[in-house]
Motif scaffolding. Structure first.
Motif, PDB file in Angstrom:
ATOM      1  N   UNK A 164       0.803  -1.222   0.000  1.00 35.80           N
ATOM      2  CA  UNK A 164       0.000   0.000   0.000  1.00 35.80           C
ATOM      3  C   UNK A 164       0.840   1.278   0.000  1.00 35.80           C
ATOM      4  N   UNK A 165       2.074   1.218   0.481  1.00 38.62           N
ATOM      5  CA  UNK A 165       2.946   2.395   0.530  1.00 38.62           C
ATOM      6  C   UNK A 165       3.358   2.873  -0.863  1.00 38.62           C
ATOM      7  N   UNK A 166       3.120   2.065  -1.891  1.00 37.36           N
ATOM      8  CA  UNK A 166       3.460   2.472  -3.261  1.00 37.36           C
ATOM      9  C   UNK A 166       2.353   3.287  -3.910  1.00 37.36           C
ATOM     10  N   UNK A 167       1.212   3.384  -3.251  1.00 42.73           N
ATOM     11  CA  UNK A 167       0.031   4.040  -3.819  1.00 42.73           C
ATOM     12  C   UNK A 167      -0.402   5.234  -2.980  1.00 42.73           C
ATOM     13  N   UNK A 168      -1.154   6.121  -3.604  1.00 44.99           N
ATOM     14  CA  UNK A 168      -1.726   7.256  -2.871  1.00 44.99           C
ATOM     15  C   UNK A 168      -2.684   6.726  -1.804  1.00 44.99           C
ATOM     16  N   UNK A 169      -2.823   7.458  -0.698  1.00 42.22           N
ATOM     17  CA  UNK A 169      -3.733   6.993   0.352  1.00 42.22           C
ATOM     18  C   UNK A 169      -5.189   6.918  -0.112  1.00 42.22           C
ATOM     19  N   UNK A 170      -5.598   7.798  -1.029  1.00 43.50           N
ATOM     20  CA  UNK A 170      -6.986   7.738  -1.512  1.00 43.50           C
ATOM     21  C   UNK A 170      -7.192   6.500  -2.366  1.00 43.50           C
ATOM     22  N   UNK A 171      -6.209   6.098  -3.161  1.00 46.82           N
ATOM     23  CA  UNK A 171      -6.348   4.874  -3.955  1.00 46.82           C
ATOM     24  C   UNK A 171      -6.431   3.655  -3.032  1.00 46.82           C
ATOM     25  N   UNK A 172      -5.592   3.628  -2.006  1.00 43.77           N
ATOM     26  CA  UNK A 172      -5.604   2.517  -1.052  1.00 43.77           C
ATOM     27  C   UNK A 172      -6.967   2.409  -0.376  1.00 43.77           C
ATOM     28  N   UNK A 173      -7.575   3.539  -0.047  1.00 48.14           N
ATOM     29  CA  UNK A 173      -8.889   3.520   0.603  1.00 48.14           C
ATOM     30  C   UNK A 173     -10.010   3.176  -0.373  1.00 48.14           C
ATOM     31  N   UNK A 174      -9.884   3.599  -1.631  1.00 45.13           N
ATOM     32  CA  UNK A 174     -10.951   3.390  -2.615  1.00 45.13           C
ATOM     33  C   UNK A 174     -11.025   1.962  -3.144  1.00 45.13           C
ATOM     34  N   UNK A 175      -9.886   1.379  -3.485  1.00 43.78           N
ATOM     35  CA  UNK A 175      -9.877   0.096  -4.202  1.00 43.78           C
ATOM     36  C   UNK A 175     -10.675  -0.984  -3.480  1.00 43.78           C
ATOM     37  N   UNK A 176     -10.499  -1.193  -2.168  1.00 40.61           N
ATOM     38  CA  UNK A 176     -11.298  -2.236  -1.515  1.00 40.61           C
ATOM     39  C   UNK A 176     -12.806  -1.957  -1.552  1.00 40.61           C
ATOM     40  N   UNK A 177     -13.192  -0.700  -1.616  1.00 41.60           N
ATOM     41  CA  UNK A 177     -14.610  -0.333  -1.648  1.00 41.60           C
ATOM     42  C   UNK A 177     -15.216  -0.466  -3.048  1.00 41.60           C
ATOM     43  N   UNK A 178     -14.378  -0.533  -4.069  1.00 40.34           N
ATOM     44  CA  UNK A 178     -14.891  -0.566  -5.440  1.00 40.34           C
ATOM     45  C   UNK A 178     -15.533  -1.892  -5.807  1.00 40.34           C
ATOM     46  N   UNK A 179     -15.138  -2.957  -5.147  1.00 36.62           N
ATOM     47  CA  UNK A 179     -15.741  -4.265  -5.414  1.00 36.62           C
ATOM     48  C   UNK A 179     -15.769  -4.599  -6.890  1.00 36.62           C
ATOM     49  N   UNK A 180     -16.950  -4.875  -7.399  1.00 37.26           N
ATOM     50  CA  UNK A 180     -17.101  -5.271  -8.804  1.00 37.26           C
ATOM     51  C   UNK A 180     -17.093  -4.111  -9.787  1.00 37.26           C
ATOM     52  N   UNK A 181     -17.027  -2.880  -9.308  1.00 35.94           N
ATOM     53  CA  UNK A 181     -17.104  -1.708 -10.188  1.00 35.94           C
ATOM     54  C   UNK A 181     -16.002  -1.676 -11.228  1.00 35.94           C
ATOM     55  N   UNK A 182     -14.858  -2.305 -10.951  1.00 38.33           N
ATOM     56  CA  UNK A 182     -13.732  -2.291 -11.894  1.00 38.33           C
ATOM     57  C   UNK A 182     -13.643  -3.563 -12.734  1.00 38.33           C
ATOM     58  N   UNK A 183     -14.550  -4.516 -12.543  1.00 37.60           N
ATOM     59  CA  UNK A 183     -14.470  -5.749 -13.312  1.00 37.60           C
ATOM     60  C   UNK A 183     -15.042  -5.548 -14.702  1.00 37.60           C
ATOM     61  N   UNK A 184     -14.565  -6.316 -15.673  1.00 42.00           N
ATOM     62  CA  UNK A 184     -14.965  -6.114 -17.058  1.00 42.00           C
ATOM     63  C   UNK A 184     -16.474  -6.085 -17.292  1.00 42.00           C
ATOM     64  N   UNK A 185     -17.237  -6.894 -16.609  1.00 44.95           N
ATOM     65  CA  UNK A 185     -18.678  -6.943 -16.852  1.00 44.95           C
ATOM     66  C   UNK A 185     -19.446  -5.740 -16.331  1.00 44.95           C
ATOM     67  N   UNK A 186     -18.772  -4.873 -15.529  1.00 41.19           N
ATOM     68  CA  UNK A 186     -19.502  -3.764 -14.935  1.00 41.19           C
ATOM     69  C   UNK A 186     -18.994  -2.408 -15.406  1.00 41.19           C
ATOM     70  N   UNK A 187     -18.251  -2.372 -16.509  1.00 41.49           N
ATOM     71  CA  UNK A 187     -17.740  -1.084 -16.989  1.00 41.49           C
ATOM     72  C   UNK A 187     -18.890  -0.225 -17.478  1.00 41.49           C
TER      73      UNK A 187
END
Length: 188
Positions: A164-187
């Motif tokens: 996580x130290x390689x990423x911005x703190x907002x990205x670290x906080x957002x990614x786990x909350x995104x769930x399926x939003x970033x998967x190919x079927x939900x673009x």
């Protein structure tokens, strides 16, 4: 950046200040708002995905005021007074990445964070998160982005867990909350 955008940005480059409840309460010049005492203000984060479902990660330019050289989501920005999020997202996609994106889809409307970088500068934002489909290839503005990578959503999630130290703190906080939003079927 086109000359017209530069002139426009010089005149209107501000952020919308917010009260503790998230209601607009004023404006401040963007160049002066980020400090050790950054007031709460309105922003957005956008994760760009391509037709194959990959997510665009960018590495912030070394000249950025906060988190220089850090990997993050595709881009972030501040909507101006009277500017919709889709308008602000299109403007920032052009400016930072030289690209067009499809109609953004709001996926984390209540996202809010406060973080302090190593230099002591504070980010303090109500920052709805969007996902948008790439409509052109990125041509990054070197003042904004020093590198970029298209990655699989699962690889991004693994990076958040492992480094996580390689990423911005907002990205670290957002990614786990995104769930399926970033998967190919939900673009978008």
């Amino acid at each position: 950046m086109p000359e017209g955008d530069r002139a426009e940005g010089a005149v209107e480059d501000h952020v919308v200040l917010l009260d503790a409840d998230g209601a607009p309460c004023g404006l401040a010049p963007r160049a002066t708002v980020h400090s050790a005492r950054t007031p709460l203000h309105l922003a957005f984060s956008c994760h760009v995905v391509d037709a194959g479902g990959r997510v665009l990660l960018t590495r912030r330019a070394l000249g950025k005021r906060t988190w220089p050289g850090v990997w993050t989501n595709s881009f972030c920005g501040h909507p101006r007074q009277g500017e919709s999020f889709p308008e602000a997202i299109a403007r920032h996609a052009r400016h930072e990445l030289g690209m067009r994106v499809g109609a953004p889809r709001e996926v984390l409307p209540e996202f809010r964070y406060r973080a302090v970088d190593a230099s002591g500068v504070v980010e303090n934002e109500v920052c709805p998160v969007f996902v948008a489909l790439a409509q052109s290839d990125p041509v990054p503005n070197p003042d904004e982005v020093m590198d970029l990578r298209w990655v699989e959503p699962a690889d991004l999630a693994a990076l958040v867990d492992l480094a996580p130290w390689t990423l911005s703190p907002w990205a670290v906080a957002q990614v786990p909350q995104l769930g399926e939003a970033l998967t190919p079927g939900s673009t978008p």
